[in-house]
Design a protein around this motif. Structure first.
Motif, mmCIF file in Angstrom:
data_model
loop_
_atom_site.group_PDB
_atom_site.id
_atom_site.type_symbol
_atom_site.label_atom_id
_atom_site.label_comp_id
_atom_site.label_asym_id
_atom_site.label_seq_id
_atom_site.Cartn_x
_atom_site.Cartn_y
_atom_site.Cartn_z
ATOM 1 N N SER A 55 52.208 58.624 35.051
ATOM 2 C CA SER A 55 51.453 57.771 35.668
ATOM 3 C C SER A 55 52.221 56.301 35.992
ATOM 4 C CB SER A 55 50.354 57.076 34.689
ATOM 5 O OG SER A 55 51.119 56.640 33.436
ATOM 6 N N ALA A 56 51.684 55.429 36.507
ATOM 7 C CA ALA A 56 52.399 54.122 37.016
ATOM 8 C C ALA A 56 52.878 53.321 35.695
ATOM 9 C CB ALA A 56 51.583 53.218 37.898
ATOM 10 N N PHE A 57 51.784 53.253 34.898
ATOM 11 C CA PHE A 57 52.400 52.149 33.746
ATOM 12 C C PHE A 57 53.108 52.954 32.765
ATOM 13 C CE2 PHE A 57 47.626 50.504 34.312
ATOM 14 C CZ PHE A 57 48.110 49.593 35.110
ATOM 15 N N GLU A 58 53.040 54.169 32.669
ATOM 16 C CA GLU A 58 54.039 54.796 31.795
ATOM 17 C C GLU A 58 55.548 54.655 32.432
ATOM 18 O OE1 GLU A 58 55.394 59.528 30.386
ATOM 19 O OE2 GLU A 58 53.602 58.913 31.252
ATOM 20 N N PHE A 59 55.455 54.684 33.423
ATOM 21 C CA PHE A 59 56.944 54.333 34.203
ATOM 22 C C PHE A 59 57.291 52.845 34.047
ATOM 23 C CE2 PHE A 59 58.794 52.379 37.969
ATOM 24 C CZ PHE A 59 60.037 52.833 38.141
ATOM 25 N N LEU A 60 56.228 51.922 34.237
ATOM 26 C CA LEU A 60 56.639 50.629 34.236
ATOM 27 C C LEU A 60 57.070 50.061 32.775
ATOM 28 C CD1 LEU A 60 53.929 49.053 36.387
ATOM 29 C CD2 LEU A 60 56.366 48.993 36.803
ATOM 30 N N GLU A 61 56.558 51.003 31.691
ATOM 31 C CA GLU A 61 57.018 50.678 30.168
ATOM 32 C C GLU A 61 58.671 51.029 30.178
ATOM 33 O OE1 GLU A 61 54.469 52.834 27.904
ATOM 34 O OE2 GLU A 61 53.008 51.511 28.151
ATOM 35 N N ARG A 62 59.077 51.901 31.004
ATOM 36 C CA ARG A 62 60.752 52.127 30.729
ATOM 37 C C ARG A 62 61.549 50.785 31.115
ATOM 38 N NH1 ARG A 62 66.088 53.028 32.049
ATOM 39 N NH2 ARG A 62 66.706 55.083 31.476
ATOM 40 N N GLU A 84 50.657 50.138 45.065
ATOM 41 C CA GLU A 84 50.757 48.913 44.271
ATOM 42 C C GLU A 84 51.888 49.069 43.497
ATOM 43 O OE1 GLU A 84 45.975 48.222 43.308
ATOM 44 O OE2 GLU A 84 46.786 49.866 42.440
ATOM 45 N N LEU A 85 52.193 50.206 42.978
ATOM 46 C CA LEU A 85 53.593 50.368 42.217
ATOM 47 C C LEU A 85 54.729 50.062 42.905
ATOM 48 C CD1 LEU A 85 54.775 51.127 39.667
ATOM 49 C CD2 LEU A 85 54.745 53.492 40.263
#
Length: 232
Positions: A55-62, A84-85
């Motif tokens: 997911s996008a949010f999972e990636f953004l936490e990296r 959006e990502l």
């Protein structure tokens, strides 16, 4: 994708303790686990490092990577859309180019993605070699951006060593003013300007006036005293 997914995929979801010294990294964001796994293996056997996210949010936490990197991104995700990502990446991780994948033909969206800076836009199934070529190009773009950012950071650190007056002199000299004109603007003598200018050149490690002007441009220094153009 042309080849079958491997039976023993290599997918790295957890970030490394340190990116320093790591191989270039390809981030894969796709909610289809089979796609994530096969892409991760394709990336790995091509000599790059892979990290995959559902997911996008999972990636953004990296945390941000400190090595050349790119994102292979599905257009349709369960939380944010791919577009959006892409906007988030452009704003927060500008060193990281985006490659889009999609299973749906949508020419207007593809055009929008490319106008926003995407390296490539692939329809599933896609050709492995074409994707690898796009990844190689994206990683080279990322490497160039990182080198530019590192260079600007080094210049900023040098600029921070200047005194307030030296910064004023550098900014005015960079507009093309002569020493006597700089002195007039700052209310100091031409000899004093020369002394400040010499220290600026040494601290900034500038080899010439042209070099110093280029440094000022890279730093986007504000034009002093509201001046918008040089005069001679």
């Amino acid at each position: 994708m042309d080849r079958d997914a491997p039976s023993n995929p290599v997918v790295a979801n957890a970030p490394s303790s340190s990116d320093a010294g790591c191989a270039p990294t390809v981030f894969i964001v796709d909610d289809d686990i089979s796609v994530r796994e096969s892409l991760a293996e394709l990336v790995r056997i091509s000599g790059w490092r892979a990290e995959a996210f559902g997911s996008a949010f999972e990636f953004l936490e990296r945390p941000h990577a400190s090595v050349p990197s790119c994102v292979v991104l599905d257009l349709r995700l369960p939380d944010l859309s791919g577009l959006e990502l892409q906007r988030r990446i452009a704003a927060e991780r500008s060193e990281m180019p985006v490659i889009f994948l999609t299973g749906h033909s949508d020419v207007p969206v593809a055009v929008q993605a490319m106008k926003a800076g995407a390296i490539e836009f692939f329809m599933k199934p896609f050709d492995d070699e074409e994707l690898l070529t796009a990844i190689d190009r994206a990683l080279e773009v990322s490497r160039t951006r990182l080198e530019h950012e590192a260079g600007v950071l080094a210049l900023r650190r040098r600029h921070e060593t200047l005194s307030g007056r030296e910064r004023e002199v550098m900014a005015l000299v960079a507009t093309g003013l002569l020493n006597k004109q700089v002195g007039f603007e700052l209310g100091i003598s031409e000899i004093t300007v020369k002394a400040h200018r010499g220290r600026v050149m040494r601290k900034m490690k500038a080899c010439s006036l042209a070099d110093l002007i280029a440094m000022a441009a890279r730093l986007s220094l504000p034009t002093p005293l509201g001046r918008d153009r040089a005069f001679i």
